[in-house]
Design an enzyme around this catalytic site. Structure first.
Site, PDB file in Angstrom:
ATOM      1  CG  ASP A 265      -2.332   0.748   0.781  1.00 16.63           C
ATOM      2  OD1 ASP A 265      -3.416   0.472   1.740  1.00 16.63           O
ATOM      3  OD2 ASP A 265      -2.007   1.751   0.154  1.00 16.63           O
TER       4      ASP A 265
HETATM    5  C1  GLC Z   1      -4.485   4.207  -0.376  1.00 15.82           C
HETATM    6  C2  GLC Z   1      -5.134   2.958   0.138  1.00 15.82           C
HETATM    7  C3  GLC Z   1      -5.351   1.942  -1.042  1.00 15.82           C
HETATM    8  C4  GLC Z   1      -5.120   2.471  -2.329  1.00 15.82           C
HETATM    9  C5  GLC Z   1      -3.630   3.030  -2.507  1.00 15.82           C
HETATM   10  C6  GLC Z   1      -3.443   3.660  -3.687  1.00 15.82           C
HETATM   11  O1  GLC Z   1      -3.617   4.754   0.855  1.00 15.82           O
HETATM   12  O2  GLC Z   1      -4.987   2.443   1.428  1.00 15.82           O
HETATM   13  O3  GLC Z   1      -6.523   1.324  -0.840  1.00 15.82           O
HETATM   14  O4  GLC Z   1      -5.433   1.612  -3.242  1.00 15.82           O
HETATM   15  O5  GLC Z   1      -3.550   4.014  -1.146  1.00 15.82           O
HETATM   16  O6  GLC Z   1      -4.093   4.932  -3.755  1.00 15.82           O
END
Ligand code: GLC
Length: 717
Positions: A265
């Protein structure tokens, strides 16, 4: 490309080029405006070579924009390896569907698949190849803002809906069908169990509970063929997911056989330093690569330190090669080596995105997602001949898309007032808008005056969308105080109130229980205003049912239907003192999992089983007669629950094992049958083995997890 060609390609790559493939950066790094590029590059310390080698891009869309970036990128990349565009298409791309917690309330896998199919089509013509969806985090705590992105508290239903979404995104032939995108299951794992419902907080549970309740939903989605898995921000048994070898190497890859790409993430690899599990970025890189994290999103621990870790022998180059190969294979599965832009098509973008067909689909799904929580005195559907007031902050609001609607545009939304008028319902409202949190005294006075003069009041309330979603936990899950004050002021002059709710989580609705009717509309998406008008006017008969319990008060949270037995169950001695209960509130949800009303009325006959005994070869056949005893055709979501009476470890008092959406004409009856297999009653034992135990079970059927039929006792041999 053939696999052998991929192997050759890997063999030609330098160490820097291999490590570059593991980096994901946002699209602004590729902006052709230097002033847009310089800041981010300086912040991450990247140079032009890094950009030429970075393997994937986050958050860029637009066929033209993607074409420009891909063309320039492949020129600069020494081996002309294409980059890969990924983004968050969570419940729609530009045509926004209800938030997943709303869509889930349809209990309709075809609705979930339709949402994903439409999302994929719009995203692919706009240049995206991967979406970070479905989110399959099981949730039990309405304080957590990201419950809006989940499908609820039941692992079986979560898995079914997630698998349907994976199929909608990927189709049957991802390579050939360039109108599809690859799906990414997230957030692995158990992100929804953050202590105290506070986002990014610790998750701590037994591995047995993790495996029995929290992992099955992800596994069903992965078994459906999802190409990627995203790590979660939280720790699992004390180790941050992005460095958790047991979670990723042992469970995901070895036990489950997942050979797709694992992506961190956003910043989660470097955040292991904040967790206090990595001493520095080098340590974080080592933990993550050994855990099997292939792509590092928006931090540069790999870029800065992986080369040194490999040269020093602390990380075998083979481990790096495996990650790089998985990324090359993903690009190959998408056909990017032959067709680096896949489905991106500026012409199609103009016709496919926000097409009428897509908006109609979003409206249908929204109509299937709205839950009728209360309807005393048949207050709904609205009677167009009566004087109807439409009041409240959401009456004219276009804030209907939810916190994860990315490319969705509020300008595309028809608010509830416009939608009701379109439906031929004349409503009296007040001039100007209400603020969600601080309506002016004048607005309240005006509302009370209009309410006094009406036969019935539709009071459109809810949360502003920023109150749910990521980093949006709330300790108080009631409606904003100003809305409760408005409700009270209106109720003082008119007791025929219909409350409609746009919100992203289960709410404590105890303050509005004097309303005659309550419709939970969630954040219903681009066509949500029209869908709600259809439900209010009766053009649509509501059929949705909750997939997450609504508490009486936040003090009950976490609250969920599939609770384990205790040694002192309240039910055994409701008057007793020494039983599991509160002194000041019930144990039960205000509106339980599976609850939802209809304009029709359904009656259930006695539950019957073909045979009271079943085994691995002879499944249980459970049937019930369902009757529509009303004057109106309607759809009922019939639910089948099982209680394992004695287990090696404590078992939930009931678990959903089957459901069926049944549409019956007025007066029609039908026998609904469920098949429960020995596999269905397997559970994770103390030794983590998934197995069933011979013994007695109770089987129950009904309209929700509370109002169930008298249990039928059956025996598994
Ligand atoms: C965010 C979220 C995740 C998302 C990622 C990319 O912090 O936790 O669900 O897909 O970043 O945007």
């Amino acid at each position: 490309m053939e696999q052998s060609q991929l192997t050759d390609l890997l063999g030609q790559m330098t160490l820097d080029e291999k490590i570059g493939q593991l980096l994901q950066i946002t699209g602004d790094f590729y902006s052709d405006k230097a002033e847009e590029r310089t800041g981010p590059m300086t912040q991450l310390g990247l140079d032009e070579d890094d950009l030429a080698n970075a393997g994937t891009v986050l958050g860029v869309t637009g066929a033209e924009e993607c074409r420009k970036i891909q063309t320039a990128y492949m020129k600069r990349n020494r081996l002309h390896i294409p980059t890969l565009f990924m983004g968050d298409v969570i419940h729609g791309f530009r045509t926004i569907f209800p938030i997943p917690l709303g869509l889930a309330s349809s209990w309709d896998e075809s609705a979930a698949e339709t949402m994903a199919r439409v999302s994929a089509h719009e995203a692919s013509v706009s240049g995206l190849f991967v979406t970070f969806s479905p989110m399959v985090d099981l949730v039990r705590d309405a304080r957590w803002g990201r419950v809006m992105e989940s499908t609820g508290e039941d692992p079986y239903l979560n898995g079914k809906l997630a698998a349907a979404m994976v199929h909608g995104y990927q189709g049957d032939d991802l390579l050939a069908d360039t109108t599809r995108v690859a799906a990414c299951v997230k957030h692995f794992a158990a992100y929804g169990a953050a202590v105290a419902g506070r986002d990014y907080n610790t998750v701590d549970m037994s591995e047995r509970q993790l495996r029995d309740m929290y992992l099955p939903g992800y596994k069903t989605a992965i078994d459906a063929g999802a190409k990627l898995v995203m790590t979660s921000f939280n720790t699992v048994d004390g180790v941050p997911a992005s460095g958790n070898r047991h979670l990723f190497r042992d469970i995901l890859r070895r036990e489950w056989g997942f050979d797709g790409v694992v992506i961190s993430d956003f910043g989660a690899v470097k955040e292991m330093i904040s967790h206090g599990v990595a001493a520095d970025e080098r340590d974080a890189a080592k933990l993550a690569i050994k855990a099997g994290v292939d792509i590092e999103m928006m931090t540069v621990c790999y870029l800065r330190h992986l080369k040194d870790l490999i040269v020093s022998g602390e990380v075998p180059e083979q481990v790096l090669d495996e990650s790089v190969m998985r990324i090359l294979e993903l690009k190959n599965d998408l056909g990017l080596f032959e067709n680096p832009l896949r489905g991106a098509d500026a012409e199609a973008e103009r016709t496919v995105v926000m097409s009428k067909q897509h908006r109609d689909a979003a409206r249908r799904v929204a109509e299937e997602s709205m839950v009728l929580l209360k309807n005393d005195d048949a207050t709904l559907p609205l009677d167009a001949s009566r004087k109807i007031a439409l009041l409240g902050p959401a009456a004219k609001s276009t804030d209907l898309l939810g916190a994860w609607s990315w490319k969705g545009q509020e300008d595309d939304v028809a608010a509830l007032d416009v939608s009701l008028r379109e439906a031929g319902i004349q409503v009296s409202t007040v001039d100007g808008d209400f603020d969600y949190l601080q309506p002016s005294d004048q607005a309240v006075e005006e509302a009370v005056r209009v309410a006094k003069d009406a036969d019935v009041v539709v009071l459109a309330l809810g949360e502003p969308s920023y109150m749910s979603g990521e980093a949006s936990s709330r300790s108080d899950i009631r409606l904003p105080q100003a809305q409760l004050d408005l409700f009270k002021a209106v109720a003082a002059v008119n007791d025929r109130i219909i409350v409609t709710l746009f919100n992203g989580r289960p709410l404590d609705l105890s303050d509005i229980q004097s309303a005659k009717a309550i419709v939970e509309a969630w954040f219903p998406g681009t066509e949500g205003g029209r869908a709600l008008a259809d439900v209010l006017t009766g053009a649509v008969n509501p059929s949705a049912k909750l997939t997450m319990s609504f508490p009486v008060s936040v003090g009950q949270v976490p609250i969920y239907y599939n609770v384990d037995n205790t040694g002192r169950p309240y039910e055994n001695d409701p008057e007793g003192k020494y039983v599991s209960k509160y002194l000041d509130v019930s144990n039960y949800a205000a509106y339980p999992f599976g609850f939802g009303l209809s304009y029709s009325k359904f009656e259930y006959g006695e539950v019957k089983v073909e045979d009271h005994e079943f085994d691995a070869d002879n499944p249980l056949k459970v049937s019930v007669e369902l009757r529509n005893v009303s004057e109106r055709e309607g759809t009922e979501i019939v639910q089948c629950y099982v209680h394992d009476l004695v287990g090696e470890v404590v078992r939930p008092i009931k678990q959903l094992k089957g459901y069926e959406r049944v549409t019956l004409a007025a007066g029609e009856s039908r026998t609904v049958t469920f098949t429960i297999t020995e596999e269905d009653v397997r559970y994770v034992h103390a030794d983590y083995e998934l197995d069933s135990d011979p013994g007695d079970f109770d089987v129950m059927v009904g309209p929700n997890s509370r109002d169930l039929s008298k249990a039928v006792r059956v025996h598994l041999f």
